[in-house]
Design a protein around this motif. Structure first.
Motif, PDB file in Angstrom:
ATOM      1  N   TYR A 122       2.551  11.633   8.611  1.00 31.90           N
ATOM      2  CA  TYR A 122       1.108  11.612   8.391  1.00 31.90           C
ATOM      3  C   TYR A 122       0.682  10.189   8.044  1.00 31.90           C
ATOM      4  CZ  TYR A 122       2.046  16.607   7.404  1.00 31.90           C
ATOM      5  OH  TYR A 122       2.473  17.911   7.446  1.00 31.90           O
ATOM      6  N   THR A 123      -0.250   9.625   8.814  1.00 35.36           N
ATOM      7  CA  THR A 123      -0.851   8.349   8.453  1.00 35.36           C
ATOM      8  C   THR A 123      -1.846   8.590   7.316  1.00 35.36           C
ATOM      9  OG1 THR A 123      -0.600   7.527  10.706  1.00 35.36           O
ATOM     10  CG2 THR A 123      -2.154   6.367   9.288  1.00 35.36           C
ATOM     11  N   LEU A 124      -1.767   7.767   6.271  1.00 29.89           N
ATOM     12  CA  LEU A 124      -2.547   7.992   5.054  1.00 29.89           C
ATOM     13  C   LEU A 124      -3.767   7.083   5.005  1.00 29.89           C
ATOM     14  CD1 LEU A 124       0.476   8.115   2.570  1.00 29.89           C
ATOM     15  CD2 LEU A 124      -0.690  10.047   3.651  1.00 29.89           C
ATOM     16  N   ALA A 125      -4.857   7.643   4.519  1.00 24.47           N
ATOM     17  CA  ALA A 125      -6.085   6.854   4.337  1.00 24.47           C
ATOM     18  C   ALA A 125      -6.874   7.439   3.178  1.00 24.47           C
ATOM     19  CB  ALA A 125      -6.928   6.862   5.612  1.00 24.47           C
ATOM     20  N   VAL A 146       6.419   5.300   3.835  1.00 23.26           N
ATOM     21  CA  VAL A 146       6.893   4.087   4.505  1.00 23.26           C
ATOM     22  C   VAL A 146       5.712   3.411   5.202  1.00 23.26           C
ATOM     23  CG1 VAL A 146       9.210   5.016   4.834  1.00 23.26           C
ATOM     24  CG2 VAL A 146       7.467   5.394   6.597  1.00 23.26           C
ATOM     25  N   GLY A 147       5.961   2.251   5.774  1.00 22.76           N
ATOM     26  CA  GLY A 147       4.939   1.573   6.561  1.00 22.76           C
ATOM     27  C   GLY A 147       5.104   1.907   8.037  1.00 22.76           C
ATOM     28  N   VAL A 195       0.829  -1.205   0.000  1.00 24.50           N
ATOM     29  CA  VAL A 195       0.000   0.000   0.000  1.00 24.50           C
ATOM     30  C   VAL A 195       0.870   1.264   0.000  1.00 24.50           C
ATOM     31  CG1 VAL A 195      -0.235   0.113   2.530  1.00 24.50           C
ATOM     32  CG2 VAL A 195      -2.003   1.114   1.071  1.00 24.50           C
ATOM     33  N   ALA A 196       2.060   1.191   0.599  1.00 23.53           N
ATOM     34  CA  ALA A 196       2.949   2.360   0.630  1.00 23.53           C
ATOM     35  C   ALA A 196       3.458   2.679  -0.772  1.00 23.53           C
ATOM     36  CB  ALA A 196       4.116   2.109   1.580  1.00 23.53           C
ATOM     37  N   ALA A 197       3.768   1.635  -1.550  1.00 22.41           N
ATOM     38  CA  ALA A 197       4.226   1.846  -2.930  1.00 22.41           C
ATOM     39  C   ALA A 197       3.128   2.493  -3.774  1.00 22.41           C
ATOM     40  CB  ALA A 197       4.663   0.523  -3.539  1.00 22.41           C
ATOM     41  N   GLN A 198       1.882   2.105  -3.509  1.00 18.77           N
ATOM     42  CA  GLN A 198       0.761   2.694  -4.244  1.00 18.77           C
ATOM     43  C   GLN A 198       0.615   4.185  -3.914  1.00 18.77           C
ATOM     44  OE1 GLN A 198      -2.554   0.219  -3.109  1.00 18.77           O
ATOM     45  NE2 GLN A 198      -1.609  -1.638  -3.930  1.00 18.77           N
ATOM     46  N   TRP A 199       0.752   4.514  -2.642  1.00 22.82           N
ATOM     47  CA  TRP A 199       0.656   5.928  -2.239  1.00 22.82           C
ATOM     48  C   TRP A 199       1.824   6.739  -2.810  1.00 22.82           C
ATOM     49  CZ3 TRP A 199      -3.198   8.647  -0.226  1.00 22.82           C
ATOM     50  CH2 TRP A 199      -4.229   7.968   0.442  1.00 22.82           C
ATOM     51  N   GLN A 243       1.499  -0.784  12.154  1.00 17.15           N
ATOM     52  CA  GLN A 243       0.324  -1.560  11.774  1.00 17.15           C
ATOM     53  C   GLN A 243       0.306  -1.942  10.297  1.00 17.15           C
ATOM     54  OE1 GLN A 243       0.004   1.313  13.814  1.00 17.15           O
ATOM     55  NE2 GLN A 243       0.016  -0.101  15.537  1.00 17.15           N
ATOM     56  N   GLY A 244       1.358  -1.581   9.544  1.00 19.27           N
ATOM     57  CA  GLY A 244       1.393  -1.890   8.128  1.00 19.27           C
ATOM     58  C   GLY A 244       0.631  -0.898   7.271  1.00 19.27           C
ATOM     59  N   GLU A 245       0.237   0.235   7.876  1.00 19.65           N
ATOM     60  CA  GLU A 245      -0.417   1.294   7.106  1.00 19.65           C
ATOM     61  C   GLU A 245       0.646   2.150   6.422  1.00 19.65           C
ATOM     62  OE1 GLU A 245      -4.088   2.328  10.103  1.00 19.65           O
ATOM     63  OE2 GLU A 245      -2.063   2.858  10.708  1.00 19.65           O
ATOM     64  N   ALA A 246       0.237   2.865   5.386  1.00 20.03           N
ATOM     65  CA  ALA A 246       1.167   3.775   4.710  1.00 20.03           C
ATOM     66  C   ALA A 246       1.271   5.080   5.489  1.00 20.03           C
ATOM     67  CB  ALA A 246       0.688   4.048   3.289  1.00 20.03           C
ATOM     68  N   MET A 247       2.481   5.642   5.519  1.00 24.22           N
ATOM     69  CA  MET A 247       2.723   6.878   6.251  1.00 24.22           C
ATOM     70  C   MET A 247       3.627   7.792   5.418  1.00 24.22           C
ATOM     71  SD  MET A 247       4.090   7.254  10.168  1.00 24.22           S
ATOM     72  CE  MET A 247       5.709   6.578   9.795  1.00 24.22           C
TER      73      MET A 247
END
Length: 281
Positions: A249-252, A228-229, A154-158, A232-236
């Motif tokens: 910044y945590t991305l959503a 980066v991750g 998901v980080a690569a996508q962002w 929790q494995g979220e994109a940041m």
């Protein structure tokens, strides 16, 4: 980090950060706001682990000599010299306040060859502080294993979405009747070459019955950006300013809206027109 109530023992592994450590025997840990906390059922005090951006032992030494001052009542001053714990870590005794509570603490900074390092604060009240807290910090540091962070897909996508993009945050409020209001606008220009430009401005006006007051402020900075991750494995999104400051910044993406730390930002590109293009020159 999200607060997690479940208590943990043994090995703690954050593969998205490339950081692994072991909680010493008899101690337990859990995630806390901004880091990881370790405590004990019968021994006083605690240890808090959080990311650190220092890239050299000299940076750790200088930061230690300057002291730790943060909003929320944290003001810690080094009591003597920083000591070498290993060829990649320094530690020292600090005294002051932590969130407005008087403490004595052992702070230990560890360099990470693959990315963000770790700072460990082992603290207790001045009356209950002992060599136990220094040893707790050292045991945690000695157990630390660093590896290359595993960046989640998901980080690569962002990163692809944000390359050569302008991120704009806008907030305004008017009290009605011309009695006043405020406007805030922040822009983050994320350039494909890896650098960014940041600008933020705010203005406030107050109608005082004839007299007009206005206050304005702006800040700008340049540096490099990365996606980066997190734990929790979220994109940041991480902005690394040339000044040494770091914004994260945590991305959503929810309801067709791009959210940075829960706040909506508009994402625009050069293809949307010159007024919406990122400034990458």
């Amino acid at each position: 980090m999200n607060h997690v109530n479940a208590q943990t023992t043994g090995v703690v592994n954050y593969e998205h950060l490339g950081i692994q450590f072991t909680i010493p025997e008899g101690w337990v840990g859990q995630e806390a706001e901004g880091g990881f906390i370790v405590g004990h059922q019968s021994k006083p005090g605690f240890a808090f682990l959080s990311p650190m951006e220092a890239k050299s032992l000299e940076e750790i030494r200088v930061q230690g000599q300057q002291g730790i001052i943060e909003a929320g009542g944290t003001h810690l001053q080094l009591q003597d010299q920083m000591e070498a714990i290993s060829n990649s870590s320094l530690g020292g005794v600090f005294k002051g306040t932590l969130q407005n509570t008087a403490v004595t603490a052992y702070l230990l900074g560890i360099l990470n060859p693959h990315g963000s390092g770790v700072v460990i604060i082992a603290a207790s009240t001045p009356e209950q502080y002992s060599v136990t807290h220094r040893q707790l910090a050292i045991d945690l540091a000695n157990s630390m294993i660093f590896s290359k962070p595993q960046v989640p897909p998901v980080a690569a996508q962002w990163k692809q979405k944000f390359s050569n993009a302008r991120l704009t945050y806008m907030e305004s409020y008017s009290s009605g009747g011309g009695s006043g209001g405020y406007q805030i606008q922040k822009e983050i220009h994320l350039c494909g070459q890896g650098f960014f430009k940041y600008s933020g401005s705010s203005s406030m006006s107050v109608d005082t019955g004839g007299a007009f007051g206005s206050s304005g402020g702006s800040s700008a900075g340049d540096g490099r950006w990365e996606v980066v991750g997190n734990q929790q494995g979220e994109a940041m999104l991480r902005l690394l300013f040339n000044s040494g400051e770091v914004y994260e910044y945590t991305l959503a993406y929810q309801d067709n809206k791009t959210l940075l730390n829960g706040e909506r930002y508009f994402v625009t590109y050069a293809s949307d027109g010159p007024d919406y293009a990122p400034n990458c020159f």
